[in-house]
Motif scaffolding. Sequence first.
Motif, PDB file in Angstrom:
ATOM      1  N   THR A   1      13.134  23.038  -5.130  1.00  0.00           N
ATOM      2  CA  THR A   1      13.783  23.599  -6.156  1.00  0.00           C
ATOM      3  C   THR A   1      14.615  24.688  -5.604  1.00  0.00           C
ATOM      4  N   ARG A   2      14.633  24.920  -4.317  1.00  0.00           N
ATOM      5  CA  ARG A   2      15.903  26.085  -3.724  1.00  0.00           C
ATOM      6  C   ARG A   2      16.748  25.125  -2.840  1.00  0.00           C
ATOM      7  N   PRO A   3      18.012  25.802  -2.667  1.00  0.00           N
ATOM      8  CA  PRO A   3      19.027  24.986  -1.805  1.00  0.00           C
ATOM      9  C   PRO A   3      18.704  24.691  -0.463  1.00  0.00           C
ATOM     10  N   PRO A   4      19.236  23.418  -0.145  1.00  0.00           N
ATOM     11  CA  PRO A   4      18.762  22.955   1.053  1.00  0.00           C
ATOM     12  C   PRO A   4      19.513  23.602   2.310  1.00  0.00           C
ATOM     13  N   ASN A   5      19.044  23.270   3.646  1.00  0.00           N
ATOM     14  CA  ASN A   5      19.869  24.179   4.643  1.00  0.00           C
ATOM     15  C   ASN A   5      21.005  23.272   5.151  1.00  0.00           C
ATOM     16  N   PRO A   6      21.707  23.510   6.136  1.00  0.00           N
ATOM     17  CA  PRO A   6      22.751  22.650   6.353  1.00  0.00           C
ATOM     18  C   PRO A   6      22.552  21.201   7.023  1.00  0.00           C
ATOM     19  N   TYR A   7      21.407  21.029   7.324  1.00  0.00           N
ATOM     20  CA  TYR A   7      20.899  19.537   7.602  1.00  0.00           C
ATOM     21  C   TYR A   7      20.634  18.914   6.366  1.00  0.00           C
TER      22      TYR A   7
ATOM     23  N   MET B   1      12.376  24.653   4.139  1.00  0.00           N
ATOM     24  CA  MET B   1      12.098  24.763   5.409  1.00  0.00           C
ATOM     25  C   MET B   1      11.674  26.343   5.605  1.00  0.00           C
ATOM     26  N   ALA B   2      11.826  27.002   4.516  1.00  0.00           N
ATOM     27  CA  ALA B   2      11.158  28.382   4.342  1.00  0.00           C
ATOM     28  C   ALA B   2      10.461  28.411   3.284  1.00  0.00           C
ATOM     29  N   GLY B   3       9.247  29.114   3.248  1.00  0.00           N
ATOM     30  CA  GLY B   3       8.703  29.205   2.041  1.00  0.00           C
ATOM     31  C   GLY B   3       7.966  27.870   1.533  1.00  0.00           C
ATOM     32  N   ASN B   4       7.481  28.180   0.128  1.00  0.00           N
ATOM     33  CA  ASN B   4       6.605  26.932  -0.561  1.00  0.00           C
ATOM     34  C   ASN B   4       5.665  26.569  -0.118  1.00  0.00           C
ATOM     35  N   GLY B   5       5.393  25.769   1.164  1.00  0.00           N
ATOM     36  CA  GLY B   5       4.285  25.696   2.132  1.00  0.00           C
ATOM     37  C   GLY B   5       4.211  25.572   3.325  1.00  0.00           C
ATOM     38  N   TRP B   6       3.281  26.239   4.129  1.00  0.00           N
ATOM     39  CA  TRP B   6       3.282  26.315   5.456  1.00  0.00           C
ATOM     40  C   TRP B   6       3.042  24.885   5.931  1.00  0.00           C
ATOM     41  N   GLU B   7       3.740  24.524   7.189  1.00  0.00           N
ATOM     42  CA  GLU B   7       3.792  23.080   7.411  1.00  0.00           C
ATOM     43  C   GLU B   7       3.067  22.872   9.053  1.00  0.00           C
TER      44      GLU B   7
ATOM     45  N   PRO C   1      16.696  29.610   7.539  1.00  0.00           N
ATOM     46  CA  PRO C   1      17.363  28.335   7.364  1.00  0.00           C
ATOM     47  C   PRO C   1      19.047  28.367   6.824  1.00  0.00           C
ATOM     48  N   TRP C   2      18.848  29.466   6.181  1.00  0.00           N
ATOM     49  CA  TRP C   2      20.299  29.588   5.417  1.00  0.00           C
ATOM     50  C   TRP C   2      21.410  30.725   6.241  1.00  0.00           C
ATOM     51  N   GLY C   3      20.838  31.252   7.139  1.00  0.00           N
ATOM     52  CA  GLY C   3      21.703  32.231   7.862  1.00  0.00           C
ATOM     53  C   GLY C   3      20.635  33.423   8.364  1.00  0.00           C
ATOM     54  N   ASP C   4      21.147  34.616   8.485  1.00  0.00           N
ATOM     55  CA  ASP C   4      20.433  35.924   8.593  1.00  0.00           C
ATOM     56  C   ASP C   4      20.248  36.793   7.775  1.00  0.00           C
ATOM     57  N   GLU C   5      20.516  36.491   6.410  1.00  0.00           N
ATOM     58  CA  GLU C   5      20.194  36.931   5.113  1.00  0.00           C
ATOM     59  C   GLU C   5      18.809  36.926   4.847  1.00  0.00           C
ATOM     60  N   PRO C   6      18.148  38.117   4.673  1.00  0.00           N
ATOM     61  CA  PRO C   6      16.569  37.992   4.258  1.00  0.00           C
ATOM     62  C   PRO C   6      16.226  36.914   3.201  1.00  0.00           C
ATOM     63  N   ALA C   7      15.262  36.585   3.406  1.00  0.00           N
ATOM     64  CA  ALA C   7      14.577  35.651   2.309  1.00  0.00           C
ATOM     65  C   ALA C   7      14.606  36.348   1.057  1.00  0.00           C
TER      66      ALA C   7
ATOM     67  N   GLU D   1       9.176  18.361   2.009  1.00  0.00           N
ATOM     68  CA  GLU D   1       7.720  18.180   2.421  1.00  0.00           C
ATOM     69  C   GLU D   1       6.960  17.069   1.513  1.00  0.00           C
ATOM     70  N   VAL D   2       5.916  16.538   2.522  1.00  0.00           N
ATOM     71  CA  VAL D   2       5.153  15.436   1.860  1.00  0.00           C
ATOM     72  C   VAL D   2       4.594  15.758   0.629  1.00  0.00           C
ATOM     73  N   THR D   3       4.670  15.390  -0.252  1.00  0.00           N
ATOM     74  CA  THR D   3       4.158  15.950  -1.671  1.00  0.00           C
ATOM     75  C   THR D   3       2.802  15.239  -2.212  1.00  0.00           C
ATOM     76  N   TYR D   4       2.211  15.928  -3.018  1.00  0.00           N
ATOM     77  CA  TYR D   4       0.849  15.590  -3.717  1.00  0.00           C
ATOM     78  C   TYR D   4       0.828  14.043  -4.085  1.00  0.00           C
TER      79      TYR D   4
END
Length: 301
Positions: A190-196, A201-207, A149-155, A79-82
């Motif tokens: 701070t969390r693992p990336p998705n396969p790309y 892409m989930a959480g932290n900040g709405w985009e 982004p990581w699959g179908d397991e809940p966030a 995400e674009v940072t401050y």
Amino acid sequence: MSAWRTCGLVLGLLLAGVAGAEEPFPGAPEVTPCLEAPVSGMACIPGGPFLRGVNGGKHAPARPQSTVWVQSFYMDTYEVTYGDYKACEKEGRCRKAGPNYRDFDNPQQPISGVNWYDAKAFCEAHGKHLPTEAEWEKAARGTDGRLYPWGDEPATCERAVIMDSRGRSCGVKQRSKTHADVGRPEPVGTRPPNPYGLYDMAGNGWEWVADWFTPSWKACGKACQGVDPKGPCEGREPCAGYTEKVVRGGSWFWPASYATTVYRRPHVPANRPIFHHFGFRCAASLDEARALAGRAGSPSQ
């Protein structure tokens, strides 16, 4: 996420893309391959069809599920940072925007509190564009219809910066005597990336994304279907009958049910009179990416 798990997910996405490419998609051109040279700070999302939306469930704006086609493009890894945004302000290329109080001003936190126009202008000032909803969703979920982004397991807080039983931002308090429980976004990545290879892409900040909001994919009709859909009026202004843009991905402030690859939230592009802490990331077409790669390789840079 283990290295073996990550490799398995990447292989699954690539195989799904290959399988989809074997079946003609009406009106789709040939998939243009990603550039040979990397583009700094961006990951290439290979072109082709993907499953967008859901069938059933409680979130009507994401229904029904269908297959749409997106040409290869690039997406910001973070995400674009401050810090990114304030540097653009200092250079005179961006308007002053974002939070005006502390604990949202770490240079590595995602910028928050910008309106849609400021997000769009930042991306364009950097030779990129605000991603379409189709681009954002494919980059978030890949081609296999995964809900996260990581699959179908809940966030969970191990996978995303969200609100859980400990409170907002996974229980991290804001440094404020009066708003400590509001929490805050965490530094990007701070969390693992998705396969790309994309983070948060989930959480932290709405985009913010480029499209106008529609009450459902069905209601949107042809503007949201087919090849490289851009939504009503292709996202341009004005657009008769449409007043809200879309944000995606959930945030530190909301629970797991919002931090999916399909949840669509509307908000007025001016971000006022109701102010929300929305951020964004940028995308680049192959032509834009080629120009960025060439600029980075220029001796004058």
